[in-house]
Design an enzyme around this catalytic site. Sequence first.
Site, PDB file in Angstrom:
ATOM      1  N   TYR A 162      -8.616   5.555   3.015  1.00 45.34           N
ATOM      2  CA  TYR A 162      -7.185   5.278   2.924  1.00 45.34           C
ATOM      3  C   TYR A 162      -6.938   3.772   2.798  1.00 45.34           C
ATOM      4  O   TYR A 162      -6.153   3.329   1.955  1.00 45.34           O
ATOM      5  CB  TYR A 162      -6.444   5.830   4.142  1.00 45.34           C
ATOM      6  CG  TYR A 162      -4.989   5.404   4.150  1.00 45.34           C
ATOM      7  CD1 TYR A 162      -4.071   6.019   3.299  1.00 45.34           C
ATOM      8  CD2 TYR A 162      -4.554   4.355   4.954  1.00 45.34           C
ATOM      9  CE1 TYR A 162      -2.749   5.610   3.266  1.00 45.34           C
ATOM     10  CE2 TYR A 162      -3.225   3.941   4.927  1.00 45.34           C
ATOM     11  CZ  TYR A 162      -2.333   4.566   4.078  1.00 45.34           C
ATOM     12  OH  TYR A 162      -1.025   4.144   4.032  1.00 45.34           O
ATOM     13  N   ARG A 182       4.337   8.678  10.259  1.00 47.56           N
ATOM     14  CA  ARG A 182       3.108   8.783   9.470  1.00 47.56           C
ATOM     15  C   ARG A 182       2.120   7.823  10.106  1.00 47.56           C
ATOM     16  O   ARG A 182       2.348   6.618  10.147  1.00 47.56           O
ATOM     17  CB  ARG A 182       3.358   8.408   8.003  1.00 47.56           C
ATOM     18  CG  ARG A 182       4.095   9.473   7.224  1.00 47.56           C
ATOM     19  CD  ARG A 182       3.829   9.299   5.730  1.00 47.56           C
ATOM     20  NE  ARG A 182       2.428   9.552   5.433  1.00 47.56           N
ATOM     21  CZ  ARG A 182       1.736   8.884   4.509  1.00 47.56           C
ATOM     22  NH1 ARG A 182       2.308   7.930   3.819  1.00 47.56           N
ATOM     23  NH2 ARG A 182       0.476   9.165   4.285  1.00 47.56           N
ATOM     24  N   PHE A 223      -4.703 -19.249  -0.392  1.00 45.03           N
ATOM     25  CA  PHE A 223      -4.023 -17.970  -0.565  1.00 45.03           C
ATOM     26  C   PHE A 223      -4.811 -16.847   0.110  1.00 45.03           C
ATOM     27  O   PHE A 223      -4.221 -15.962   0.741  1.00 45.03           O
ATOM     28  CB  PHE A 223      -3.854 -17.686  -2.057  1.00 45.03           C
ATOM     29  CG  PHE A 223      -3.385 -16.300  -2.371  1.00 45.03           C
ATOM     30  CD1 PHE A 223      -2.039 -15.976  -2.292  1.00 45.03           C
ATOM     31  CD2 PHE A 223      -4.285 -15.313  -2.736  1.00 45.03           C
ATOM     32  CE1 PHE A 223      -1.605 -14.688  -2.574  1.00 45.03           C
ATOM     33  CE2 PHE A 223      -3.856 -14.023  -3.019  1.00 45.03           C
ATOM     34  CZ  PHE A 223      -2.513 -13.715  -2.939  1.00 45.03           C
TER      35      PHE A 223
END
Length: 404
Positions: A168, A225, A285
């Site tokens: 997931y 969820r 970043f």
Amino acid sequence: MGTLGAMLKHPDDIVALVKLKLAAKNADKQIRPEPHWIFCYTLLRKVSRSFALVIQQLRPQLRDAVCLFYLVLRALDTVEDDTSISIDVKVPILQSFHQHIYDREWHFSCGTKDYKVLMDQFHLVADAFSELGRGYQEAIEDITKRMGAGMAKFICKEVETVDDYDEYCHYVAGLVGLGLSKLFYTSALEDLAPEDLSNTMGLFLQKTNIIRDYLEDINEIPKSRMFWPREIWSKYADKLEDFKYEENTAKATECLNDMVTNALTHVEDCLKYMSALKDPFVFRFCAIPQVMAIGTLALCYNNVQVFRGVVKMRRGLAAKIINYTRTMSDVYGAFYDFSSILQSKIDANDPNATKTRDRVEKIQDACRASGMMSRRKCYIDESRPNSLMIILLCFKLRLVLAIG
């Protein structure tokens, strides 16, 4: 009062916050003047908070592509997160979302607040996307397609095992790492990073968010969820929502520590990824969110407040990380310092204490082995408040905010 109290205890935070405010004002000057670009960067700032500043500091050829990549995936995530959308409507949208980024008329009303604005006016994102170079467009389309398919798969599937958990997190965040690596490569600023390391960068951030957001996710309306794997939490409770209740504090904390220990398994690969980066703006970043993540895990570890309210890094410390994470030595130093804080919180009676201590020691060994520890910056200050310093810094902060 909470923010003021933190500033009084950590007066250096004020300097960092002022610098961050000035950097944000300067970054705003780089936004392209067309309405669709103004919309994109305005929404980016609203839905990603401090992360927007790091994106805006990228080099011009990469900045717009990463901004659009973030907004497209944020829109996709908004569809997935909206539990009011029926499955038969949601799944086809997730699976076809990569096609909508080329459609300058498509929009879909869902989400709330700024996320609803993003979805209602998604055609402006498509307008901006149409102006990207083809290489950037193909990379974003590919990842959006793969992510949408993965999200659709897990709409109808529970996260049962740790393998499910990793799968997931791959779909919703590991693919982001792969996509960013492709964008960096397309810009000619970086070599193409190995996929396993790119994936790991996303997994570490996503697992940190899943851990931190337990209470928000379990209380989601109309229904929750959750992505904590049953394989882990079932060792401590019959139902995942049991951790909300005070009588289950001890078991909840043990489960939390197990989850944090699982997330720590990704740290060494994240350090490898960052150590190979060449462009200083790409490095910042990538590095800043990773440092934020290890800091958040140190804050969450053994902290029952995860099940009671909001646990997040104080604004001043976050500002320091954004301002002062410049080199790999800074990253090694931050990871060493935060892992040491986590280590100090390990309870010998915790069932995963040995495993957690082993993970922390491996992280610390990796930091020491870099040979860069002597040049590290310490983000964790224990400076005592100085009244005059606080008065002067508060005046400076008020002046900057007034000008802004």
